[in-house]
Design a protein around this motif. Structure first.
Motif, PDB file in Angstrom:
ATOM      1  N   PHE A 159       0.800  -1.230   0.000  1.00 40.62           N
ATOM      2  CA  PHE A 159       0.000   0.000   0.000  1.00 40.62           C
ATOM      3  C   PHE A 159       0.831   1.278   0.000  1.00 40.62           C
ATOM      4  O   PHE A 159       0.298   2.362  -0.175  1.00 40.62           O
ATOM      5  N   GLY A 160       2.135   1.161   0.226  1.00 44.08           N
ATOM      6  CA  GLY A 160       2.973   2.358   0.247  1.00 44.08           C
ATOM      7  C   GLY A 160       2.860   3.117   1.557  1.00 44.08           C
ATOM      8  O   GLY A 160       2.666   2.507   2.614  1.00 44.08           O
ATOM      9  N   TYR A 161       2.971   4.449   1.487  1.00 39.96           N
ATOM     10  CA  TYR A 161       2.854   5.279   2.687  1.00 39.96           C
ATOM     11  C   TYR A 161       1.399   5.228   3.156  1.00 39.96           C
ATOM     12  O   TYR A 161       0.485   5.523   2.379  1.00 39.96           O
ATOM     13  N   GLY A 170      -0.423   5.286  -0.665  1.00 42.85           N
ATOM     14  CA  GLY A 170       0.505   5.024  -1.778  1.00 42.85           C
ATOM     15  C   GLY A 170       1.649   6.012  -1.691  1.00 42.85           C
ATOM     16  O   GLY A 170       2.469   5.953  -0.783  1.00 42.85           O
TER      17      GLY A 170
END
Ligand SMILES: [Zn+2]
Ligand SMILES: [Zn+2]
Lengths: 351, 164
Positions: A159-161, A170
């Motif tokens: 999902f990223g950040y 993201g």
């Protein structure tokens, strides 16, 4: 540096000297980041919220982001100071009106600001004059690296950040440009912008972000997709595809007004100059609208004795909190409108 | 709020100055589009859009699941506010979140882009892990597109990343 040092001039981004600044007022990049070990803000206890604010503030102040950093404790700041920061685009409206431990760090001539405990733990923002997205990215990327060396970001390989709202997850990036589009509005072609934005999945907002109106013909265009698209691609789309297209439309509309509808154009611009130079009571919305027409008139050479920078500054300095700060007293109703009218006349060279 | 012209929901709110007087208008999107071509306020805020989407699909979601054991949020509470409670929720609600993310992000479900170079005390090298996933995905795409020159380049990069 003190908050009061900011009042008497416009921030770097409003100097009106950046590339394409007759149409692109400013370029802004914002990154949403959260710190591992703390819940997102809606689930923080009062104590956690305070601890987080302290930790982030200390990190920012120790990170040596710039020779001078101004940190404002917003929970204890007077309403007018918070309003002033909103008018300067250094904090969001919700951040100004929220409750509990929160703050903002301002640095680098106001090109950098970091909101602490907004919707996410940190909202880092770089704001530049004209079309300077790559420069803004370079700056903000470094700030993010610097802070990351001291704070452990919430990050997930898929999902990223991680962000409080899944629409930001993201990259956590929001790229926006503030555009001044008076001619598209006058010629009734502004619908083109809304259609194009819809097709390209971009959001269109007003002068002060989410939920605000496009007063004074200012439109803020920003990306909505943050997952599955790298930062440089989003920026490159803005720089090479989206913004040039809109600039082309606006320039075409301005030329049409100048060459084919000269009388109508001069009427609009003349009325704006006349009202601004002679009004004795003026509200801030009307001011924005008239300044917008005047700005276009200056760019098209219909007005020769006023420069863009003066107009850019007036957009900011006639806003309620700025006006009151400059006068050094609380102003309301007709008194405020009278002071605004006087200030404008003085700046536009009428005694 | 109802549209000034018809019975639909007003999503566009205009303020116009006429003769020094402020006139407020509340319109639906269709009526706003016909209003001298001047729809002014932003479209529906993202959160609202999300909440509406989640509401519309509420039949698909289980109403009473257990929530996150770290922050205590339940899916129903997330639906209400549009905001998650902690980083763990992405894991807990992964299945329910996926269709929502796809809708919000042009069908994408995996992060591509910047990766933190380190994770504070945890010391897990995030960068390599994500770079590899991304490179492998790009390689698959390049092969599918029969772009062998790019595929060869990517294969080299993957080999390098695996060894580094
Ligand atoms: Zn309607
Ligand atoms: Zn949780």
């Amino acid at each position: 540096m003190k908050l009061s040092d900011l009042t008497n001039h416009a921030g770097e981004w409003l100097r009106g000297n950046g590339p394409m600044s007759e149409i692109v007022i400013s370029s802004r990049i914002r990154l949403a980041r959260n710190v591992n070990g703390f819940p997102f803000l809606t689930r923080c206890t009062r104590h956690q919220r305070q601890a987080l604010e302290h930790k982030v503030r200390d990190t920012i102040l120790a990170a040596d982001l710039s020779p001078e950093v101004l940190y404002v404790d917003l929970d204890n700041a007077p309403e007018m100071d918070r309003q002033l920061l909103v008018e300067r685009h250094l904090i969001s409206k919700p951040h100004a009106g929220a409750e509990g431990a929160r703050g903002v760090a301002v640095a680098e001539n106001e090109t950098l600001s970091v909101m602490v405990n907004e919707e996410d733990h940190l909202r880092i923002q770089c704001l530049r004059s004209g079309l300077q997205l790559e420069e803004a990215w370079e700056q903000i990327n470094k700030v993010d690296d610097r802070l990351e060396s001291a704070l452990d970001w919430s990050f997930h390989p898929r999902f990223g950040y991680l962000t409080a709202c899944p629409t930001n997850v993201g990259t956590g990036i929001r790229v926006s440009v503030m555009l001044h589009l008076p001619a598209l509005k006058l010629t009734g072609e502004i619908e083109k912008l809304f259609r194009a934005a819809k097709d390209m999945r971009l959001a269109v907002r007003g002068l002060y972000g989410e939920g605000t109106e496009a007063t004074g013909d200012f439109y803020q265009i920003s990306n909505q997709t943050t997952l599955g698209k790298p930062e440089d691609e989003i920026i490159s789309d803005f720089k090479h595809a989206i913004v040039p297209k809109i600039i082309e439309w606006e320039q075409h509309a301005r030329r049409t007004l100048r060459d084919d509808r000269t009388v109508q154009l001069d009427d609009k611009v003349g009325r704006a100059v006349g009202l601004l130079r002679s009004a004795r009571l003026i509200a801030s919305e009307e001011t924005l609208l008239l300044l917008s027409h005047l700005r276009m008139g200056v760019h098209l050479g219909r007005v020769k004795d006023i420069d863009l920078r003066t107009i850019n500054e007036l957009f900011l300095l006639t806003q309620p909190a700025h006006l009151q700060r400059i006068q050094g007293r609380k102003l309301e109703g007709d008194v405020r409108r009278a002071v605004r009218a006087d200030y404008i006349r003085q700046k536009l060279g009428v005694s | 709020m109802k549209c000034d012209n018809c019975n639909k929901n007003a999503t566009v709110h205009l303020t116009e100055i006429k003769g020094g007087k402020k006139i407020e208008k509340h319109l639906c999107e269709q009526c706003a589009a016909q209003n001298e071509g001047l729809p002014v306020k932003s479209h529906m805020p993202i959160n609202e859009l999300l909440t509406n989407f989640v509401m519309a699909h509420s039949g698909l979601q289980k109403e009473t699941g257990t929530g996150c054991d770290q922050c205590g949020i339940t899916w129903a509470e997330f639906r209400q506010s549009g905001l998650l409670g902690c980083a763990n929720d992405y894991q807990v609600f992964e299945k329910d979140l996926t269709p929502l993310l796809q809708r919000a992000h042009e069908g994408m479900t995996h992060h591509v882009g910047k990766v933190p170079t380190r994770r504070g005390g945890s010391g897990v090298p995030m960068k390599r892990q994500v770079d590899l996933t991304r490179l492998r995905k790009e390689l698959a795409k390049a092969v599918e597109a029969e772009d062998y020159e790019r595929a060869a380049k990517l294969r080299d990069q993957i080999r390098q990343a695996e060894n580094g």
